[in-house]
Design an enzyme around this catalytic site. Sequence first.
Site, short mmCIF file in Angstrom:
data_model
loop_
_atom_site.label_atom_id
_atom_site.label_comp_id
_atom_site.label_asym_id
_atom_site.label_seq_id
_atom_site.Cartn_x
_atom_site.Cartn_y
_atom_site.Cartn_z
N GLU A 1 35.31 44.76 50.81
CA GLU A 1 36.06 45.70 49.96
C GLU A 1 35.80 47.11 50.47
O GLU A 1 34.65 47.52 50.61
CB GLU A 1 35.64 45.53 48.50
CG GLU A 1 36.15 46.60 47.56
CD GLU A 1 37.67 46.81 47.57
OE1 GLU A 1 38.40 45.85 47.29
OE2 GLU A 1 38.11 47.94 47.88
N LYS A 2 36.89 47.87 50.73
CA LYS A 2 36.70 49.21 51.30
C LYS A 2 36.41 50.25 50.23
O LYS A 2 35.85 51.30 50.53
CB LYS A 2 37.89 49.62 52.15
CG LYS A 2 39.22 49.82 51.43
CD LYS A 2 40.28 50.20 52.46
CE LYS A 2 41.69 50.05 51.95
NZ LYS A 2 42.10 50.89 50.86
N GLY B 1 36.64 44.99 42.15
CA GLY B 1 37.47 45.06 40.94
C GLY B 1 38.89 45.47 41.29
O GLY B 1 39.82 45.22 40.54
N VAL C 1 57.73 54.48 40.45
CA VAL C 1 58.93 53.70 40.79
C VAL C 1 58.58 52.31 41.31
O VAL C 1 59.44 51.59 41.82
CB VAL C 1 59.81 54.45 41.83
CG1 VAL C 1 60.44 55.67 41.20
CG2 VAL C 1 59.03 54.81 43.07
N ARG D 1 55.41 49.40 43.02
CA ARG D 1 54.38 49.23 44.04
C ARG D 1 54.88 48.24 45.07
O ARG D 1 55.76 47.43 44.79
CB ARG D 1 53.07 48.75 43.39
CG ARG D 1 52.51 49.76 42.41
CD ARG D 1 51.22 49.25 41.76
NE ARG D 1 50.14 49.06 42.70
CZ ARG D 1 49.30 50.02 43.08
NH1 ARG D 1 49.41 51.23 42.59
NH2 ARG D 1 48.35 49.75 43.94
N HIS E 1 48.09 31.48 8.16
CA HIS E 1 48.73 32.53 7.37
C HIS E 1 47.67 33.43 6.78
O HIS E 1 46.64 32.93 6.33
CB HIS E 1 49.55 31.88 6.24
CG HIS E 1 50.18 32.89 5.33
ND1 HIS E 1 51.27 33.64 5.72
CD2 HIS E 1 49.87 33.30 4.07
CE1 HIS E 1 51.62 34.45 4.73
NE2 HIS E 1 50.79 34.26 3.72
C1 LIG Z 1 48.45 51.66 36.28
C2 LIG Z 1 48.51 50.17 36.48
C3 LIG Z 1 48.42 49.35 35.38
C4 LIG Z 1 48.47 47.97 35.55
N1 LIG Z 1 48.36 47.17 34.44
C5 LIG Z 1 48.42 45.84 34.58
C6 LIG Z 1 48.28 44.98 33.45
O1 LIG Z 1 48.11 45.45 32.33
N2 LIG Z 1 48.32 43.65 33.65
C7 LIG Z 1 48.50 43.10 34.90
O2 LIG Z 1 48.55 41.87 35.03
N3 LIG Z 1 48.62 43.88 35.99
C8 LIG Z 1 48.59 45.23 35.85
N4 LIG Z 1 48.67 46.02 36.97
C9 LIG Z 1 48.86 45.36 38.29
C10 LIG Z 1 47.53 44.83 38.81
O3 LIG Z 1 46.61 45.90 38.90
C11 LIG Z 1 47.72 44.19 40.19
O4 LIG Z 1 48.74 43.22 40.12
C12 LIG Z 1 46.43 43.54 40.65
O5 LIG Z 1 45.40 44.48 40.76
C13 LIG Z 1 46.63 42.84 42.02
O6 LIG Z 1 45.44 42.28 42.41
P1 LIG Z 1 45.09 42.02 43.96
O7 LIG Z 1 43.77 41.33 43.96
O8 LIG Z 1 46.25 41.40 44.63
O9 LIG Z 1 44.98 43.47 44.60
P2 LIG Z 1 44.25 44.82 44.21
O10 LIG Z 1 43.76 44.84 42.83
O11 LIG Z 1 45.20 45.88 44.64
O12 LIG Z 1 42.98 44.82 45.14
C14 LIG Z 1 43.09 44.94 46.52
C15 LIG Z 1 41.79 45.48 47.05
O13 LIG Z 1 41.79 45.35 48.46
C16 LIG Z 1 41.13 46.45 49.02
N5 LIG Z 1 41.59 46.54 50.42
C17 LIG Z 1 42.84 46.78 50.87
N6 LIG Z 1 42.87 46.77 52.22
C18 LIG Z 1 41.60 46.53 52.62
C19 LIG Z 1 40.98 46.42 53.90
N7 LIG Z 1 41.68 46.55 55.02
N8 LIG Z 1 39.66 46.19 53.94
C20 LIG Z 1 38.92 46.06 52.80
N9 LIG Z 1 39.45 46.17 51.59
C21 LIG Z 1 40.77 46.38 51.49
C22 LIG Z 1 41.57 47.62 48.14
O14 LIG Z 1 40.64 48.69 48.22
C23 LIG Z 1 41.61 46.98 46.76
O15 LIG Z 1 40.41 47.16 46.06
C24 LIG Z 1 48.61 47.40 36.85
C25 LIG Z 1 48.69 48.25 37.97
C26 LIG Z 1 48.64 49.61 37.79
C27 LIG Z 1 48.71 50.49 39.01
#
Ligand SMILES: Cc1cc2nc3c(=O)[nH]c(=O)nc-3n(C[C@H](O)[C@H](O)[C@H](O)COP(=O)(O)OP(=O)(O)OC[C@H]3O[C@@H](n4cnc5c(N)ncnc54)[C@H](O)[C@@H]3O)c2cc1C
Length: 472
Positions: free
Chosen positions: A35-36, A40, A269, A271, A441
Amino acid sequence: MSDKNTEVVVIGGGPGGYVAAIRLGQLGKKVCLIEKENVGGVCLNWGCIPSKALIGAGKLYEEMQQAHEIGLNVGTVTVDLNKTQEWKSGVVKKLTSGVASLAKNVGVEIIKAKASFTSPNELKLESSEGTSTLAFEQAIIAAGSSPIEIPGFALDGKAVVDSRDALDWTKVPKRMLVIGGGVIGLEMGMLYQKFGSHVSVVEMTDQLLPGTDKEIAKEIAKACKKKKMDIHLSSKALGYEQGKDGLQVSIEKNGKTEKVACDIILLAVGRKPDGSSLNLEAAGVSFDRKIPVNEKLQTNVDHIYAIGDIAGPPLLAHKASKEGVVAAEVIAGKNVIYDVRAMPGAIFTDPEVASVGMTEEEAKEKGIDYFTGKFPMAASGRALASRHTDGFVKVIAEKGSEKLLGVHMIGAHVSELIGEGTLAIEMGAVIEDIALTVHPHPTLSECLMEAAENALGHAIHTVNKKNNRKAS
Ligand SMILES: Cc1cc2nc3c(=O)[nH]c(=O)nc-3n(C[C@H](O)[C@H](O)[C@H](O)COP(=O)(O)OP(=O)(O)OC[C@H]3O[C@@H](n4cnc5c(N)ncnc54)[C@H](O)[C@@H]3O)c2cc1C
């Protein structure tokens, strides 16, 4: 020769990656989680959790201001956003450190570094301590997504910000313009409206929360109006300039251009899956707006898997986690595939929105003959008793088979109710299964049962539709 080696490497520590790593650890695999930034990922650090912490604080603030209506006098209520931010950061820290210790507990080695492929079986790891290499037998890519930018609104952290910046504000902007009336835009807009911002929302399509049930979108638009938010639908934000009265944002609507003044612009808009840092070409992994995967979550390179946002929509934390478990189990030799019938969604607007399965619009597009049932929150004793009477529960079922196709809800706490609809669709329930199930209820969960009874024409606490279920 590589500096280090492992059986499985997981790239990205979000709800996809950390869940996959923990499951692999449980199944006895030697795992490295790279993780960079912070374990979490977006969800725990800059998305789901911090936004819901602040949304909860905003809701409490509003309720305290209204408490006198039910005879509770709390005096003048003020906000200290520095303190609120401290509390929010504490929640995030508790969860992220909890995840790190759960991972370590099952033998996962967490490495803070940026990973990129140098070959199909080797990564380069770059950190503040230097560069090293890691050889692996199998990999899971869980690198997530990044905010979409649009012309005329380059993110600069000052005039134009994304949700990550807006979640750290210690001052409430007087006037905020949100570009994008989708989930993140509306959650954030409604949050800062509660803290005192005047909020305008510019949305390109003709409804808020594009993709959700049309009746629910209308209800949300009503709620925004009630909160004195300015909603511009079918409108395109073109660009902005600094004027005498703050930022002047140009908006095109019906061929005409108008200007809206604000102090800050939140760009929301959407992600997009982001593989830009990974040097995927070196591993031979295809990327076409996302990393395409099969039902075992394998990429075009058999021993490399992709999960979560980077593997495409829906971009949701629980979808990422489910895929994390499946990919880990496939790697550990279990006979499993990703086979999810019902993917719920919850939107933490006010009122909340939650849905699972088909909308009426989707059923029509697919040519499915369907019938619906609806129950208004205003007819629920629990909703009345807790002063949350806006909204409704709607169920959609197929005529003939009576199979439940979709559940769409708007109202207080509906994010907590949608799990039942999800289970019902996953189990292939018919509408009568929900109507026959005794619900406690007085609870909001009764609204789902009443909506099912309404579809069948025998709800007790609302007027029933006639001939709703007959096939046409
Ligand atoms: C404001 C906001 C609110 C949200 N609310 C909700 C919600 O209420 N419910 C819900 O289900 N979803 C919600 N989401 C969406 C949710 O956060 C994402 O769908 C989820 O985090 C995706 O998980 P992931 O593990 O695919 O990636 P991420 O959580 O994006 O994690 C990816 C990780 O990879 C790391 N990484 C990337 N490239 C590299 C690399 N080359 N080397 C090492 N590490 C790397 C990044 O630093 C990051 O920590 C929300 C998103 C936002 C922005």
